[in-house]
Design a protein around this motif. Sequence first.
Motif, PDB file in Angstrom:
ATOM      1  N   GLN A  44       0.845  -1.200   0.000  1.00 39.40           N
ATOM      2  CA  GLN A  44       0.000   0.000   0.000  1.00 39.40           C
ATOM      3  C   GLN A  44       0.882   1.251   0.000  1.00 39.40           C
ATOM      4  OE1 GLN A  44      -0.194  -2.503   2.399  1.00 39.40           O
ATOM      5  NE2 GLN A  44      -2.221  -2.429   3.388  1.00 39.40           N
ATOM      6  N   GLY A  45       0.301   2.357  -0.443  1.00 43.56           N
ATOM      7  CA  GLY A  45       0.990   3.624  -0.310  1.00 43.56           C
ATOM      8  C   GLY A  45       1.155   3.961   1.166  1.00 43.56           C
ATOM      9  N   LEU A  46       2.308   4.529   1.534  1.00 42.07           N
ATOM     10  CA  LEU A  46       2.565   4.837   2.938  1.00 42.07           C
ATOM     11  C   LEU A  46       1.493   5.745   3.545  1.00 42.07           C
ATOM     12  CD1 LEU A  46       4.263   4.704   5.467  1.00 42.07           C
ATOM     13  CD2 LEU A  46       5.854   6.357   4.452  1.00 42.07           C
ATOM     14  N   PRO A  47       1.050   6.822   2.860  1.00 42.52           N
ATOM     15  CA  PRO A  47      -0.005   7.654   3.458  1.00 42.52           C
ATOM     16  C   PRO A  47      -1.307   6.883   3.679  1.00 42.52           C
ATOM     17  CG  PRO A  47       1.105   8.859   1.721  1.00 42.52           C
ATOM     18  CD  PRO A  47       1.570   7.438   1.624  1.00 42.52           C
ATOM     19  N   ASP A  48      -1.604   5.875   2.834  1.00 41.91           N
ATOM     20  CA  ASP A  48      -2.815   5.082   3.026  1.00 41.91           C
ATOM     21  C   ASP A  48      -2.733   4.271   4.316  1.00 41.91           C
ATOM     22  OD1 ASP A  48      -3.799   6.045   0.642  1.00 41.91           O
ATOM     23  OD2 ASP A  48      -3.064   4.340  -0.532  1.00 41.91           O
ATOM     24  N   VAL A  49      -1.569   3.725   4.595  1.00 47.32           N
ATOM     25  CA  VAL A  49      -1.390   2.959   5.825  1.00 47.32           C
ATOM     26  C   VAL A  49      -1.461   3.882   7.038  1.00 47.32           C
ATOM     27  CG1 VAL A  49       0.228   1.531   7.141  1.00 47.32           C
ATOM     28  CG2 VAL A  49      -0.092   1.138   4.699  1.00 47.32           C
ATOM     29  N   LEU A  50      -0.882   5.072   6.920  1.00 47.64           N
ATOM     30  CA  LEU A  50      -0.966   6.033   8.020  1.00 47.64           C
ATOM     31  C   LEU A  50      -2.412   6.438   8.275  1.00 47.64           C
ATOM     32  CD1 LEU A  50       2.094   8.336   7.224  1.00 47.64           C
ATOM     33  CD2 LEU A  50       1.935   6.513   8.928  1.00 47.64           C
ATOM     34  N   GLU A  51      -3.187   6.597   7.206  1.00 49.58           N
ATOM     35  CA  GLU A  51      -4.596   6.941   7.375  1.00 49.58           C
ATOM     36  C   GLU A  51      -5.352   5.812   8.065  1.00 49.58           C
ATOM     37  OE1 GLU A  51      -8.380   8.773   4.908  1.00 49.58           O
ATOM     38  OE2 GLU A  51      -6.640   8.035   3.818  1.00 49.58           O
ATOM     39  N   SER A  52      -5.005   4.566   7.735  1.00 52.99           N
ATOM     40  CA  SER A  52      -5.623   3.428   8.397  1.00 52.99           C
ATOM     41  C   SER A  52      -5.329   3.452   9.898  1.00 52.99           C
ATOM     42  CB  SER A  52      -5.113   2.117   7.784  1.00 52.99           C
ATOM     43  OG  SER A  52      -5.680   0.998   8.427  1.00 52.99           O
ATOM     44  N   CYS A  53      -4.073   3.736  10.256  1.00 50.71           N
ATOM     45  CA  CYS A  53      -3.708   3.861  11.667  1.00 50.71           C
ATOM     46  C   CYS A  53      -4.488   4.992  12.331  1.00 50.71           C
ATOM     47  CB  CYS A  53      -2.211   4.121  11.807  1.00 50.71           C
ATOM     48  SG  CYS A  53      -1.131   2.776  11.284  1.00 50.71           S
ATOM     49  N   ALA A  54      -4.630   6.095  11.605  1.00 52.35           N
ATOM     50  CA  ALA A  54      -5.317   7.261  12.149  1.00 52.35           C
ATOM     51  C   ALA A  54      -6.800   6.974  12.360  1.00 52.35           C
ATOM     52  CB  ALA A  54      -5.130   8.451  11.220  1.00 52.35           C
ATOM     53  N   LEU A  55      -7.429   6.299  11.407  1.00 56.82           N
ATOM     54  CA  LEU A  55      -8.848   5.980  11.533  1.00 56.82           C
ATOM     55  C   LEU A  55      -9.115   5.113  12.747  1.00 56.82           C
ATOM     56  CD1 LEU A  55      -9.904   5.325   7.837  1.00 56.82           C
ATOM     57  CD2 LEU A  55     -10.936   6.991   9.380  1.00 56.82           C
TER      58      LEU A  55
END
Length: 477
Positions: free
Chosen positions: A280-291
């Motif tokens: 996955q794109g790194l920002p997508d994974v960060l967004e998953s963590c954030a959600l």
Amino acid sequence: MTADITIEQAGTWPTYQLTLTRSGNPVPLAGATAVLSAFHARYSGWEIRRSLEVDDPTAGTLLCEFFAADTVHPGIYNIRLGITWGDGSSTTLPASGYFQMDIGPAPEAEDVLPEPLRVYERSGSTLVLLAVIDAYEAIEWTRRWRSPGSWQAVIPRYATGADALQEGRFISLPRQGDHLIGIIESMEIQLTDEGEVSESWTVTGRSLGAILQNRICLHGVSTGTGYDEQLAVAGETAMRHYVDVNAINPTDAIRQISGLSLAAYDQGRGTTVEVRARFQGLPDVLESCALQSGLGWSVDYDFDAGGFTFDAQVGTDRTTSILLSPRLGNCLIAGYRACLSDAPTTAIVAGQGEEAARTIQTVGTATGWGRREEYVDARDCATTDELTARGEEVLAEKEEITLLEVEYISTPMYRYRTDFDIGDIISVEYPGVCSMQARIVSVTETYPDGTIVLGLGKEWPDLISLLRKANKTQERT
């Protein structure tokens, strides 16, 4: 009718002296206590209670001091005084009717002159100043809680410093002691309404977090399960891990983003997450963590020490102290959208295994007409906790959209970036439509006019509560 007391909103009143007389003679106040009670004439629940000081018991004088916290809500208040005498008996003044206090609107905030734009070139981990542009026409800058923000500037082509504008360079807008910093990603000359070539550049880009857009999650894809797992760890810890192994200290050194580092300490903030990364794109994974965790994230630049820093961000629950509403004069409604659409309320999450042996986890408790099921293929999830986390994430991404945008009006009542900021959870009213306790997930600042528009969240855990005010006769029958 003229009010007995007039006070500026969020202001104070010089110590107020009240003299009690009977038949022209002072009322003796030895041993007495007094309390002032003020109730808003229109909105129930807004009240002020303040103990009065007996100034001179023989002269019958009382003193009362108001504080800024007493006067944040404007309007007319009805006032009564409660006096308890030394023998335990009590009196209410006036005997009938009320005194009145008018908390007037606060003065308009002074205009803050926009600061010049700066243009920088990166040299290693340092930004080198190339030009200062003080003749821009307009700038719109949007900060976002869980993803890189965006910006757009209209700049005269022949303004001093405009020749330094170039894709890949950096731009900053200093305001109130810090900087909004972004990357120049595109430059365009548009046509005017008359079909002529514009005399201005339209320059656009994103905030510094966009540098992570160029990395996908490759760590661990060729070992073990092929997934880089962060299971049952704090959201901040997971975010820092994924940034570190994919952008700061990757196995393949050519993937390193030079000059980028993590904030000094992992504070273990945010609720625990269940995340498995693979391509996955790194920002997508960060967004998953954030959600999952409720955190935000950002990349900032330190002008003193040089260097770019990734850090998780945590908001503050200010629902009991911050209320924005048009009736308070501290905001205007800029937009409202509530959309049910096909938003699922229940996730049927299918994990590992084949046919009848495949693991199935149901996430969500809705029943009957309110139950809308969504199938989620989660073969990469190995445990029940991971399946549950994936289901919650999907429900958060697809749930009913409730988005409220308000244009903040600066008053002494609450100050943007002093009393509240992006990521905080505040209370907001749209009179006649809804009241919300929601997270600020975006802020758009426009210069030089200084307009500030807040976007309040639409999904868990951003939307804490929503109470619709509209009539729902059908639901009550």
